[in-house]
Design a protein around this motif. Structure first.
Motif, PDB file in Angstrom:
ATOM      1  N   THR A 283       0.850  -1.180   0.000  1.00  0.00           N
ATOM      2  CA  THR A 283       0.000   0.000   0.000  1.00  0.00           C
ATOM      3  C   THR A 283       0.890   1.234   0.000  1.00  0.00           C
ATOM      4  OG1 THR A 283      -1.946   1.032   1.011  1.00  0.00           O
ATOM      5  CG2 THR A 283      -0.290   0.120   2.526  1.00  0.00           C
TER       6      THR A 283
ATOM      7  N   GLU B  10      -1.812   9.614  -9.699  1.00  0.00           N
ATOM      8  CA  GLU B  10      -2.050   8.604  -8.680  1.00  0.00           C
ATOM      9  C   GLU B  10      -2.549   7.289  -9.288  1.00  0.00           C
ATOM     10  OE1 GLU B  10      -3.275   9.689  -4.411  1.00  0.00           O
ATOM     11  OE2 GLU B  10      -5.073   9.726  -5.653  1.00  0.00           O
ATOM     12  N   VAL B  11      -3.497   7.371 -10.183  1.00  0.00           N
ATOM     13  CA  VAL B  11      -4.023   6.167 -10.829  1.00  0.00           C
ATOM     14  C   VAL B  11      -2.916   5.479 -11.623  1.00  0.00           C
ATOM     15  CG1 VAL B  11      -5.660   5.293 -12.545  1.00  0.00           C
ATOM     16  CG2 VAL B  11      -6.403   6.999 -10.873  1.00  0.00           C
TER      17      VAL B  11
ATOM     18  N   TRP C 174      -0.743   3.675  -9.090  1.00  0.00           N
ATOM     19  CA  TRP C 174      -1.378   2.448  -8.596  1.00  0.00           C
ATOM     20  C   TRP C 174      -1.170   1.316  -9.600  1.00  0.00           C
ATOM     21  CZ3 TRP C 174      -6.785   5.021  -7.711  1.00  0.00           C
ATOM     22  CH2 TRP C 174      -6.720   5.886  -6.622  1.00  0.00           C
ATOM     23  N   ASN C 175      -1.365   1.630 -10.880  1.00  0.00           N
ATOM     24  CA  ASN C 175      -1.163   0.611 -11.920  1.00  0.00           C
ATOM     25  C   ASN C 175       0.264   0.092 -11.894  1.00  0.00           C
ATOM     26  OD1 ASN C 175      -3.797   0.682 -12.967  1.00  0.00           O
ATOM     27  ND2 ASN C 175      -3.307   2.416 -14.268  1.00  0.00           N
TER      28      ASN C 175
ATOM     29  N   ALA D 131       1.031  -1.960  -8.567  1.00  0.00           N
ATOM     30  CA  ALA D 131       0.297  -3.222  -8.514  1.00  0.00           C
ATOM     31  C   ALA D 131       0.871  -4.256  -9.484  1.00  0.00           C
ATOM     32  CB  ALA D 131      -1.180  -2.992  -8.821  1.00  0.00           C
TER      33      ALA D 131
ATOM     34  N   TYR E 215      -2.505  -5.218  -3.618  1.00  0.00           N
ATOM     35  CA  TYR E 215      -2.184  -3.801  -3.469  1.00  0.00           C
ATOM     36  C   TYR E 215      -3.436  -3.045  -3.016  1.00  0.00           C
ATOM     37  CZ  TYR E 215      -0.837   0.976  -4.457  1.00  0.00           C
ATOM     38  OH  TYR E 215      -0.574   2.316  -4.336  1.00  0.00           O
TER      39      TYR E 215
ATOM     40  N   PRO F 207      -4.816   0.630  -2.879  1.00  0.00           N
ATOM     41  CA  PRO F 207      -4.519   1.987  -3.341  1.00  0.00           C
ATOM     42  C   PRO F 207      -4.680   3.015  -2.220  1.00  0.00           C
ATOM     43  CG  PRO F 207      -6.590   1.207  -4.282  1.00  0.00           C
ATOM     44  CD  PRO F 207      -6.004   0.074  -3.505  1.00  0.00           C
TER      45      PRO F 207
ATOM     46  N   SER G 146     -10.739   5.670  -7.120  1.00  0.00           N
ATOM     47  CA  SER G 146     -10.256   4.473  -6.429  1.00  0.00           C
ATOM     48  C   SER G 146     -11.230   3.306  -6.596  1.00  0.00           C
ATOM     49  CB  SER G 146      -9.990   4.763  -4.950  1.00  0.00           C
ATOM     50  OG  SER G 146     -11.177   5.044  -4.257  1.00  0.00           O
TER      51      SER G 146
ATOM     52  N   TRP H 111     -10.749   1.955 -10.024  1.00  0.00           N
ATOM     53  CA  TRP H 111      -9.491   1.215 -10.125  1.00  0.00           C
ATOM     54  C   TRP H 111      -9.643  -0.171  -9.518  1.00  0.00           C
ATOM     55  CZ3 TRP H 111      -5.887  -1.336  -7.272  1.00  0.00           C
ATOM     56  CH2 TRP H 111      -4.694  -1.634  -7.920  1.00  0.00           C
TER      57      TRP H 111
ATOM     58  N   THR I 290      -5.965  -6.489  -5.981  1.00  0.00           N
ATOM     59  CA  THR I 290      -6.240  -5.863  -4.688  1.00  0.00           C
ATOM     60  C   THR I 290      -6.687  -6.920  -3.680  1.00  0.00           C
ATOM     61  OG1 THR I 290      -7.333  -3.977  -3.631  1.00  0.00           O
ATOM     62  CG2 THR I 290      -8.629  -5.242  -5.228  1.00  0.00           C
TER      63      THR I 290
ATOM     64  N   VAL J 249      -9.479   0.613   0.403  1.00  0.00           N
ATOM     65  CA  VAL J 249      -8.807   1.820  -0.087  1.00  0.00           C
ATOM     66  C   VAL J 249      -8.373   2.612   1.142  1.00  0.00           C
ATOM     67  CG1 VAL J 249      -9.125   4.021  -1.294  1.00  0.00           C
ATOM     68  CG2 VAL J 249     -10.169   1.948  -2.203  1.00  0.00           C
TER      69      VAL J 249
END
Length: 182
Positions: free
Chosen positions: A62, A89-90, A93-94, A97, A104, A106, A143, A146, A154, A160
């Motif tokens: 995380t 941010e997105v 995260w990609n 992960a 993961y 986010p 989030s 995602w 996840t 989240v």
């Protein structure tokens, strides 16, 4: 349980093997006290911290916040719109992960403002503009999208993390309040 810094754990325990032992001991103690189990999450932000987390025996990856990624490569700009943080941010995260087989969670960075921590002589302090209820809502929507698109990456609980409930000095807060008056 989430640990803020995997590198601080490595420094404290001296090696990934010692972190592994400490995590195993913690899990064993928790089970002896009646818990069904414990998942250990660690904050990561790059390839090196992911490798350290993997070698240390963390269960989940995380983050705490990713404001620096939103500001990266924007050195000449002092103020950036919050939606630029949300896009970065997105993408992060990609990236994070995909670099591990661990689940993961986010972390959503609601806002960031460096000014309270800077020396008064600093001419430019990086920060985001546009923090509002609408920007928070958009971050949460991002989030959720995602997680839906990356369900296999996840946790089964679809967790989240929101940064931050009370980072008033950094301009990031989401404190529950009660509306008073009309």
């Amino acid at each position: 349980i989430t640990f803020f810094s995997i590198s601080a754990l490595a420094q404290t325990f001296g090696s990934t093997q010692n972190i592994n032992k400490a995590f195993a001991q913690f899990k064993s103690m928790a089970q002896k006290e009646g818990l069904k189990g414990v998942s250990i999450a660690v904050s990561v932000s790059n390839t090196e911290s992911i490798a350290l987390a993997n070698a240390s025996g963390a269960d989940v990856l995380t983050g705490y916040n990713y404001h620096s990624d939103g500001l990266r490569n924007k050195k000449n700009l002092e103020v950036l719109p919050i939606d630029s943080m949300q896009v970065k941010e997105v993408a992060l995260w990609n990236q994070l992960a995909m670099q591990s087989d661990k689940a993961y969670i986010p972390a959503v960075t609601l806002n960031w403002d460096q000014r309270p921590w800077d020396n008064p002589d600093v001419k430019k302090s990086p920060r985001f503009s546009g923090f509002s209820g609408q920007s928070v809502s958009q971050s949460v929507v991002n989030s959720r999208r995602w997680i839906k698109a990356n369900a296999s990456k996840t946790t089964t609980e679809k967790i989240v993390l929101l940064y931050a409930w009370n980072e008033y000095g950094e301009g990031a807060w989401l404190t529950p309040t009660k509306k008073m008056g009309n």
